[in-house]
Scaffold this motif. Structure first.
Motif, PDB file in Angstrom:
ATOM      1  N   ILE A  60       0.827  -1.206   0.000  1.00  0.00           N
ATOM      2  CA  ILE A  60       0.000   0.000   0.000  1.00  0.00           C
ATOM      3  C   ILE A  60       0.859   1.252   0.000  1.00  0.00           C
ATOM      4  O   ILE A  60       0.461   2.314  -0.507  1.00  0.00           O
ATOM      5  CB  ILE A  60      -0.967   0.007   1.211  1.00  0.00           C
ATOM      6  N   THR A 104      -5.823   4.174  -5.068  1.00  0.00           N
ATOM      7  CA  THR A 104      -5.308   4.147  -3.704  1.00  0.00           C
ATOM      8  C   THR A 104      -6.441   4.109  -2.689  1.00  0.00           C
ATOM      9  O   THR A 104      -6.415   3.370  -1.696  1.00  0.00           O
ATOM     10  CB  THR A 104      -4.409   5.373  -3.443  1.00  0.00           C
ATOM     11  N   LEU A 108      -7.328   1.159  -0.052  1.00  0.00           N
ATOM     12  CA  LEU A 108      -7.080   1.567   1.328  1.00  0.00           C
ATOM     13  C   LEU A 108      -8.245   1.242   2.241  1.00  0.00           C
ATOM     14  O   LEU A 108      -8.059   0.735   3.349  1.00  0.00           O
ATOM     15  CB  LEU A 108      -6.776   3.075   1.374  1.00  0.00           C
TER      16      LEU A 108
END
Length: 530
Positions: A60, A104, A108
């Motif tokens: 990540i 993202t 996430l």
């Protein structure tokens, strides 16, 4: 239609700010600082991920780095469009940034519960403290276990020593009888020598008879000392026929006088892996058990044969030597036979046995890679079979110095210090060395030994081990402080092999009493380099 976005036909963003330069440069500087910050953050994230490959969800961070890098690039484009109207490129960079931000965010949010579940530093510290406590507890348990193992080993050694002493005690009567006979033979032949010292033929015959008696006594004491020594099991290749032959007299004494022993011929090529002393003691204890099982007399039979394959349920298939000790005694019930190898289990009365004979024999066999089988029937006797692993190697042989036994040893010009607290032994040794040509300086205790070495500078020190006040071992240590290279011959009849081993080395030789004159002279000549 979109050509104007790429060919710079529109006015740049900074066109309306050209009349206020300070405002233009404020935008430029701010965008540059923001871009620098955006570019530095992903670099830091990349370094972190590469150095900490154990981080949870490390991938990540790569998404964050891509997103933040794209954000920084938009600020660089914003500076460029102050003077160049490349609005198409600016739109493309923003589209890339939007895609990176969406991806993202998508990856996430599902990770949020997992990240929230990660332990806090306080929890990690508590877990580490608990782990440290468990390790400390484990170490304490291991230390206690080591102590218990040490106590068990001491107990086993004490039990083994007790069993040896019991064996020696049970042999006491026969040994005393044999020693009286040996002393009678020596004394009688010495008397004959004193009456007819001038008859060479008879002198040779009488001295030979006396020396034969001494040799038999030495063999007997050697066996007793072997039993009394404290030592661990040392497996080696043993020729079973020779071991039984060497134990012949002791086994016969164990069952005498009511019973007799029959030795079945054993194949002389059969070798087993065992500790010869412990195996001999095990056989001797089985002989004692057989004697007690034949109170009115009987026959003890000892035999050995080769067996192959699955010879016992608790042994892997292979080649074994089955050494059988069978008696014609009272036998055992099935209940007694199943418990016979348990330590301290005995059917004898108080003070008549320790219950360790069969247990000790079984323990020796298990440590040797073998086993023990009991076959018994009440009223018909007992058959104990010792299963020993067949050894594929030949027993070590000690090659005697045949030539040197008949060669006269000349010690003329050699100075020897001799120390022994027994006057008769010391005088006899001194006369032997003097007849060989040596000069002998004598002492009777450890202090005199040290003085003799200091004052006369001998070429060799002969010292007894067991002396009052200062032992031979202490004499050697004291002498080594000033004469580290002085050869030493340690003569002793002492049984504690561990104590003797502690003082032996390249310059120290142990000679066990009783010994022959030629053996003494050979060792002296060797230590003197002759």
């Amino acid at each position: 239609m979109f050509d104007a976005f790429w060919n710079a036909s529109y006015q740049p963003h900074g066109y309306c700010l050209y009349w206020e330069p300070w405002l233009l440069w404020t935008h430029v500087v701010a965008d540059a600082v923001i871009a620098f910050a955006y570019f530095s953050i992903p670099v830091a994230l990349v370094i972190l991920v590469r150095r900490r490959r154990d981080l949870e969800f490390g991938w990540i961070f790569w998404c964050f780095a891509t997103f933040i890098m794209a954000c920084g690039l938009t600020h660089i484009i914003a500076i460029w469009t102050m003077w160049q109207s490349v609005y198409g490129l600016e739109a493309l960079v923003k589209v890339i940034t939007a895609i990176a931000s969406i991806l993202t965010a998508v990856v996430l949010w599902p990770l949020l519960p997992k990240a929230a579940a990660l332990p806090s530093p306080a929890k990690l510290q508590a877990a580490n403290a608990e782990l440290a406590a468990m390790i400390a507890e484990r170490d304490a348990v291991l230390e206690e276990l080591r102590g218990q193992i040490a106590q068990r080993e001491q107990a086993e050694a004490a039990l083994m020593q007790s069993q040896k002493l019991e064996a020696v005690g049970q042999l006491t009567g026969g040994i005393a009888h044999d020693f009286n006979n040996l002393l009678q033979a020596v004394a009688g032949n010495l008397e004959l020598l004193s009456r007819k010292p001038d008859d060479p033929d008879k002198v040779v015959r009488w001295t030979g008879a006396a020396l034969d008696a001494v040799e038999r006594g030495r063999s007997l004491t050697g066996q007793l000392l072997a039993f009394s020594r404290r030592q661990r099991l040392q497996l080696t290749s043993v020729r079973i026929a020779e071991l039984i032959e060497g134990s012949h007299d002791l086994i016969e004494r164990a069952v005498a006088p009511l019973s007799r022993v029959e030795f079945t011929p054993i194949d002389p090529t059969l070798n087993v892996e065992a500790d010869p002393l412990q195996l001999e003691l095990a056989i001797l204890n089985l002989a004692f058990n057989a004697r007690d099982a034949m109170p009115e007399g009987g026959v003890l039979t000892i035999s050995a044969e080769l067996r192959s394959g699955a010879v016992a349920s608790d042994l892997p298939a292979g080649d074994y030597v089955a050494l059988t000790v069978a008696d014609t005694g009272t036998g055992m019930s099935p209940e007694v036979a199943t418990r016979a190898v348990e330590p301290f289990y005995t059917t004898k009365g108080v003070g008549e046995g320790t219950g360790m004979g069969l247990s000790m024999a079984f323990g020796v066999l298990r440590q040797s890679g073998g086993s023990l089988v009991i076959e018994s029937e009440e009223g018909k006797g007992t058959r104990i079979t010792l299963l020993l692993k067949l050894s594929t190697s030949e027993p070590a042989r000690v090659i005697g110095e045949v030539a040197s036994s008949t060669t006269r040893i000349d010690l003329h010009g050699r100075l020897i210090a001799l120390v022994d607290d027994d006057d008769q032994v010391r005088v006899t040794l001194a006369d032997t060395l003097t007849l060989a040509g040596a000069t002998v300086a004598q002492g009777i205790n450890g202090n005199e030994a040290i003085d003799l070495v200091r004052e006369t500078s001998p070429e060799l020190l002969i010292v007894d081990f067991a002396m009052p006040g200062m032992s031979g071992a202490e004499v050697i240590r004291r002498v080594r402080e000033t004469n580290p290279n002085l050869p030493v011959l340690l003569v002793t009849g002492f049984a504690d092999s561990a104590t003797l081993d502690a003082v032996t080395g390249d310059e120290v030789t142990v000679l066990r009493k009783p010994f022959e004159t030629r053996e003494l002279l050979r060792n002296v000549a060797r230590l003197l380099g002759g």
